[in-house]
Design an enzyme around this catalytic site. Structure first.
Site, PDB file in Angstrom:
ATOM      1  N   LYS A 176      -0.784  -5.097  -8.367  1.00  0.00           N
ATOM      2  CA  LYS A 176      -0.043  -4.100  -9.153  1.00  0.00           C
ATOM      3  C   LYS A 176       0.473  -4.709 -10.449  1.00  0.00           C
ATOM      4  O   LYS A 176       0.437  -4.080 -11.507  1.00  0.00           O
ATOM      5  CB  LYS A 176       1.093  -3.533  -8.299  1.00  0.00           C
ATOM      6  CG  LYS A 176       0.558  -2.717  -7.111  1.00  0.00           C
ATOM      7  CD  LYS A 176       1.610  -2.452  -6.057  1.00  0.00           C
ATOM      8  CE  LYS A 176       1.055  -1.579  -4.932  1.00  0.00           C
ATOM      9  NZ  LYS A 176       1.922  -1.515  -3.760  1.00  0.00           N
ATOM     10  N   ASP A 208      -0.780  -7.803  -2.743  1.00  0.00           N
ATOM     11  CA  ASP A 208      -0.728  -6.401  -3.193  1.00  0.00           C
ATOM     12  C   ASP A 208       0.192  -6.272  -4.418  1.00  0.00           C
ATOM     13  O   ASP A 208      -0.133  -5.576  -5.382  1.00  0.00           O
ATOM     14  CB  ASP A 208      -0.221  -5.525  -2.030  1.00  0.00           C
ATOM     15  CG  ASP A 208      -0.028  -4.078  -2.432  1.00  0.00           C
ATOM     16  OD1 ASP A 208      -1.039  -3.369  -2.578  1.00  0.00           O
ATOM     17  OD2 ASP A 208       1.131  -3.663  -2.629  1.00  0.00           O
TER      18      ASP A 208
HETATM   19  N1  HSE Z   1       0.983  -1.382   1.218  1.00  0.00           N
HETATM   20  C1  HSE Z   1       1.525  -0.861   0.010  1.00  0.00           C
HETATM   21  C2  HSE Z   1       3.025  -1.031   0.071  1.00  0.00           C
HETATM   22  C3  HSE Z   1       1.158   0.587  -0.112  1.00  0.00           C
HETATM   23  O1  HSE Z   1       3.548  -1.401   1.113  1.00  0.00           O
HETATM   24  O2  HSE Z   1       3.675  -0.842  -0.933  1.00  0.00           O
HETATM   25  C4  HSE Z   1       1.339   1.130  -1.486  1.00  0.00           C
HETATM   26  O3  HSE Z   1       0.546   0.496  -2.427  1.00  0.00           O
END
Ligand code: HSE
Length: 439
Positions: free
Chosen positions: A206, A202
């Protein structure tokens, strides 16, 4: 003059519910700021009977997102389904129908962004994605508009609330990784697949978006080096602490001449640095521009209302564009499409870093000399060594900090060290960033 702006929402999970709540409960405030009412015309979700902290009685609801995508009244489609498909298909279809798009879908944009952004550009519609990075923090608008006068030199980000929450809990309470993860999931921060959070994926999604915005390079997810936090133990957190550091899952992106480096991995940073004090589900991005110097964005990176706040800011931006006829006023990816140029990404093997190593070795004469000999053979210079405790049989942790060493040499040295008879278990290595302020 438009009398209102009609919004269609697909995906009423955590973030979608936050968006509906803000649009419905702050209707008056938003109208004062936009000039016309923002109407939540229709919303789709697979689980319409799920209890939600918002009164949806005035909203047309459907279980079929196609109904929203095909609804001719809708000006702006808000995609909050997440994942690759069917989100990609719905967005492309809505674009082809001339609808403007707001999405929080970082995985989709990092992977299929080039296709989606060029479809939107060709069709003459806007696409906005503030909530895709940093939850409620307005950092995408900050980069695209507030920092437009700068060449971006580097960025250091804590971009995953779940991973940061877990590391913070482990640091403050000494609890296990598993217990901290379950707690984060209960709070609604984690992705549907929590491996995305803890394995750094994740964060990489980003970072791919930020890197494209900062340097005008195409989205480069597959070139980002990624390591997650699941191998970090309370012991390493404790050692880091004693040495005056905190361990953070850091996204790093830096201009190196004409090339860039992009990587995501656990990083030891000095405890006195501002980023070391970004705790819990908070996110932060330190970004250095050649005119402005260092800018730090800080705020909640996940959760219903923070992410909802960012999505609604996009809705307002696009609504204002529609009202004044200024569609595509700000390029979706910060640079005009013709101004985007591919930058080469330096392979991780060619980068240099200072390191923390934790060896598990037998407590015998000559062990340290053997380890140091191998490190020396690969031009890895030791800055300090700590051994705590004594074990006649069994292994003890030996911690070493190094001066800057080449990644490829570190990898080879650790492979040799881990094969030594006197070394038990895989050596833990964590990169260190000492010079966050002066590069
Ligand atoms: N799963 C992501 C986090 C949510 O923990 O930051 C926000 O993108």
């Amino acid at each position: 003059m438009r009398r209102d702006i009609k919004i269609g929402l697909i995906g009423m999970g955590t973030v979608g519910t936050g968006v509906a709540k803000i649009l419905l409960e702050k209707k008056g405030l938003l109208e004062l700021k936009v000039g016309v009412p923002l109407i939540l015309e229709q919303a789709a979700d697979r689980h319409l009977d799920r209890p939600r902290p918002v009164d949806l009685s005035g909203v047309k609801l459907t279980e079929n997102p196609e109904d929203v995508v095909n609804n001719p009244k809708i000006d702006i489609l808000v995609e909050l389904i997440g994942g690759y498909e069917p989100a990609r298909t719905f967005i492309l279809k809505a674009i082809s129908k001339g609808k403007h798009i707001v999405t929080a879908n970082k995985a989709l944009l990092a992977t299929f962004g080039e296709e989606i952004f060029s479809a939107a550009y060709e069709k003459g519609v806007d696409i906005a994605f503030e909530a895709s990075v940093g939850g409620g923090i307005p950092l995408i608008k900050g980069i695209k508009e507030g920092l437009v006068a700068n060449n971006i030199e580097c960025m250091f980000g804590i971009l995953n609330g779940t991973a940061n929450y877990i590391l913070t809990k482990m640091t403050d309470e000494g609890i296990t990784f598993g217990a901290a993860l379950r707690d984060a999931q209960r709070r609604g921060y984690a992705e549907a697949d929590p491996r995305f959070d803890v394995e750094g994926i994740d964060t990489a999604h980003k970072l791919a978006i930020l890197t494209a915005l900062a340097y005008g390079t195409p989205l480069n997810l597959d070139q980002i080096y990624v390591e997650g936090i699941s191998y970090i133990t309370p012991l390493d957190i404790q050692f880091a602490r004693e040495l005056g550091y905190r361990i953070k899952l850091l996204a790093i992106s830096r201009l190196r001449g004409k090339d860039i480096e992009t990587r995501v991995h656990p990083t030891m940073i000095p405890e006195s640095h501002l980023l070391a004090n970004v705790n819990g589900a908070y996110n932060a991005l330190l970004i250095r521009g050649d005119s402005v110097g260092d800018v730090l964005f800080y705020g909640l990176g996940a959760g219903m209302m923070p992410a909802g706040s960012a999505v609604v800011s996009d809705i307002v931006d696009l609504s204002r564009n529609l009202i004044k006829g200024g569609v595509q006023r700000v390029p979706a990816l910060a640079y005009m499409p013709g101004g985007r140029k591919k930058k080469s990404v330096i392979p991780i093997d060619n980068l240099e870093s200072c390191y923390y190593f934790r060896f598990s070795a037998l407590d015998q004469p000559g062990v340290l000399a053997k380890i140091a000999g191998i490190l020396g053979g690969y031009k890895i210079s030791i800055a300090s060594v700590i051994q705590k405790g004594r074990k006649i049989r069994g292994s003890v942790p030996i911690v070493m900090l190094t001066h800057r060493a080449k990644e490829a040499y570190v990898r080879q040295a650790l492979k040799e060290i881990d094969e030594l008879e006197v070394v038990r278990g895989k050596t833990v290595s964590i990169r260190m960033e000492d010079n966050l302020d002066a590069l």
